[in-house]
Write a protein that holds these residues in place. Structure first.
Motif, PDB file in Angstrom:
ATOM      1  N   UNK A   1      52.212  34.403  42.464  1.00 25.32           N
ATOM      2  CA  UNK A   1      52.186  35.592  43.317  1.00 25.32           C
ATOM      3  C   UNK A   1      51.009  36.519  43.013  1.00 25.32           C
ATOM      4  N   UNK A   2      50.436  36.452  41.840  1.00 22.99           N
ATOM      5  CA  UNK A   2      49.364  37.376  41.464  1.00 22.99           C
ATOM      6  C   UNK A   2      48.032  37.042  42.120  1.00 22.99           C
ATOM      7  N   UNK A   3      47.979  35.942  42.839  1.00 23.63           N
ATOM      8  CA  UNK A   3      46.724  35.540  43.466  1.00 23.63           C
ATOM      9  C   UNK A   3      46.267  36.558  44.505  1.00 23.63           C
ATOM     10  N   UNK A   4      47.202  37.306  45.087  1.00 22.84           N
ATOM     11  CA  UNK A   4      46.823  38.307  46.086  1.00 22.84           C
ATOM     12  C   UNK A   4      45.989  39.434  45.485  1.00 22.84           C
ATOM     13  N   UNK A   5      46.132  39.666  44.167  1.00 22.51           N
ATOM     14  CA  UNK A   5      45.296  40.675  43.519  1.00 22.51           C
ATOM     15  C   UNK A   5      43.826  40.249  43.534  1.00 22.51           C
TER      16      UNK A   5
END
Length: 530
Positions: A342-346
């Protein structure tokens, strides 16, 4: 269903650019070529030098002008429609290979990448070719995920059609299908013992080589009408034969590598991708979304275009690589998604911020103004300068360089409503200004401007150390300032303006004219009386 959304987004984000007069190569070739076809129906330009560029952009522009009328905003609206179609191709291609979430992020990042954003309303052939190339790639990669009998037949046909239209938009678009055809040959040799795979590879080879035929037909027609295959000899020399120098090619390979992976803050997603590759695959993403054959094919396309555009083309313009940027972003976004859960959007947000900054903030090295909104500053300055000349010196002969010569000579480009006489020079370097000083009677006003963008002298300039090499191989030069030009030409600066490193000025030259009186041989009696 997505296309109207994409078009509205492109149109509204470029709304302040839709009425700008034509810029640089637009006014130098593409608009005059389309204007000639619109007025006379000839595919060979008459009012500008023909350089054998394929005619599809001219045909599309002329057809659209019959609907919208010949107005700049109509032209830019059509280009926005083409850019939206290109983004839709990016979405289809990415969703075919990965997921809808990755596709959505890739489309957004592509749309706001400064080079892509700037080209999304400029009437260059490159945006037409990029849209069709991306759709050709979308159909090509679709056969990895669609195994139905109809798709096996239709995908090669659709791909061949898209790549053929791309080649008829810009001749260098042929690089991509030829590279994929060579890749299919390698796969055929690898799988030659499997009959079904052999048939599939043969069908794709035929489809990918098919675009050569319409391009060859265009060149045959061009040769029949002009006697030249690849344009006039000077165009061929500048874009091909003069470039076959080993050292120059090595320099171009380095420049093009930077253009692909670092230019205009592209280094941000690329560095993030490389860093993410050192992380383990997220527990929720064990499946590899992009197949290895597809990744290898993308690598083949990038490699082929990197090499080809390091050899072809006299100017190292980044717009030639326009369809490559979505492929780089596709691989990068997919890597983030797979490694970071989920942290890929950062990382996507960080890249978006870098791209948005690059639209308005110039990098610390020389670059083409059309790579971000610096081109708008260039156009606005020229609008103001031409308007000043129109109002103050309407009958003047103007000393200037291209593209201002076209801006003054051709009212259809949107800068003036009547032709203005010009005395052309190549640029505003010391050598050219000294030549102009040798013939002061040929002009009485000068329009001078920055022909190259480079960081100011008091700023960091990463390209300054390579200036001598760029001067030798890439036509780099230093323009004199308006005051220096005025001093050499014995004139005065009557108007000047600056915008973020771009500048323009108008110079006036008060001439002293010697006059003498010659009495009439047979004067009229009334004249003698008076």
């Amino acid at each position: 269903m997505l296309y109207p959304l994409f078009f509205v987004a492109v149109y509204l984000s470029h709304f302040r650019l839709l009425r700008l007069p034509y810029f640089w190569d637009e006014g130098g070739y593409y608009i005059p070529a389309a204007w000639d076809f619109f007025r006379t129906g000839t595919l060979i330009p008459q009012s500008t030098v023909t350089n054998a560029h394929p005619p599809l952009p001219s045909i599309l522009l002329a057809a659209w002008w019959h609907l919208s009328g010949y107005v700049v905003s109509g032209t830019r609206t059509l280009v926005a429609m083409v850019a939206a179609a290109a983004l839709l191709g990016v979405f289809k291609l990415t969703r075919t290979l990965t997921t809808s979430a990755v596709a959505a992020v890739t489309v957004v990042l592509t749309a706001i990448y400064p080079v892509w954003f700037a080209q999304s309303t400029l009437a260059h052939a490159d945006i037409f070719a990029a849209a069709l190339t991306l759709w050709g790639l979308a159909f090509y990669f679709n056969h990895d995920s669609a195994d139905t009998g109809s798709s096996l037949v239709l995908n090669p046909i659709y791909s061949a059609l898209m790549f053929s239209l791309a080649a008829l938009s810009k001749e260098t678009s042929i690089v991509t299908p030829i590279a994929l055809a060579l890749w299919e040959i390698a796969l055929l040799l690898q799988n030659r013992r499997a009959p079904q795979s052999r048939r599939l590879h043969l069908s794709w080879m035929a489809a990918l080589l098919a675009p050569i035929l319409p391009l060859a037909a265009w060149y045959a027609f061009h040769y029949h009408r002009t006697g030249f295959v690849f344009g006039n000899p000077e165009f061929l020399r500048y874009n091909a034969t003069a470039n076959l120098d080993a050292y120059r090619i090595a320099l171009c390979l380095w420049h093009r590598l930077l253009h692909l992976f670092a230019h205009m803050n592209m280094f941000v997603p690329v560095v993030c991708m490389i860093a993410a590759m050192f992380l383990p695959i997220a527990a929720t993403n064990k499946r590899l979304p992009i197949s290895r054959p597809a990744l290898k094919a993308i690598g083949v396309v990038l490699l082929a275009n990197w090499i080809a555009f390091s050899i072809l083309g006299g100017a190292l313009l980044t717009r030639y690589l326009l369809p490559m940027y979505p492929l780089i972003l596709l691989v990068g976004v997919n890597t983030w998604r797979r490694r970071l859960s989920e942290r890929w959007l950062l990382l996507a947000a960080l890249s978006a911020i870098a791209f948005l900054a690059g639209i308005w903030i110039n990098p610390p090295y020389a670059f083409a103004p059309e790579d971000n909104l610096t081109y708008r500053d260039f156009v606005v300055l020229h609008q103001q300068a031409v308007r000043f000349i129109d109002l103050t010196y309407p009958q003047a002969t103007v000393l200037t360089a291209w593209p201002a010569t076209s801006e003054l000579n051709r009212p259809e480009l949107g800068y003036t409503n009547h032709p203005v006489k010009t005395a052309p020079i190549l640029n505003f370097s010391l050598e050219q200004i000294e030549k102009a000083a040798a013939d002061p009677g040929s002009y009485d006003v000068a329009l001078v401007f920055s022909t190259k963008w480079a960081p100011p002298a008091n700023r960091v300039d990463l390209s300054r150390q390579h200036e001598s090499v760029d001067t030798k191989y890439f036509d780099f030069h230093r323009d004199l300032s308006p005051s220096e030009i005025a001093t050499i030409l014995h004139g005065e600066v009557v108007w000047q303006a600056h915008r973020k490193g771009e500048w323009a000025a108008v110079l006036h030259f008060p001439r002293i004219v010697e006059a003498s009186f010659h009495p009439l041989e047979n004067p009229d009696p009334l004249y003698s009386y008076l």
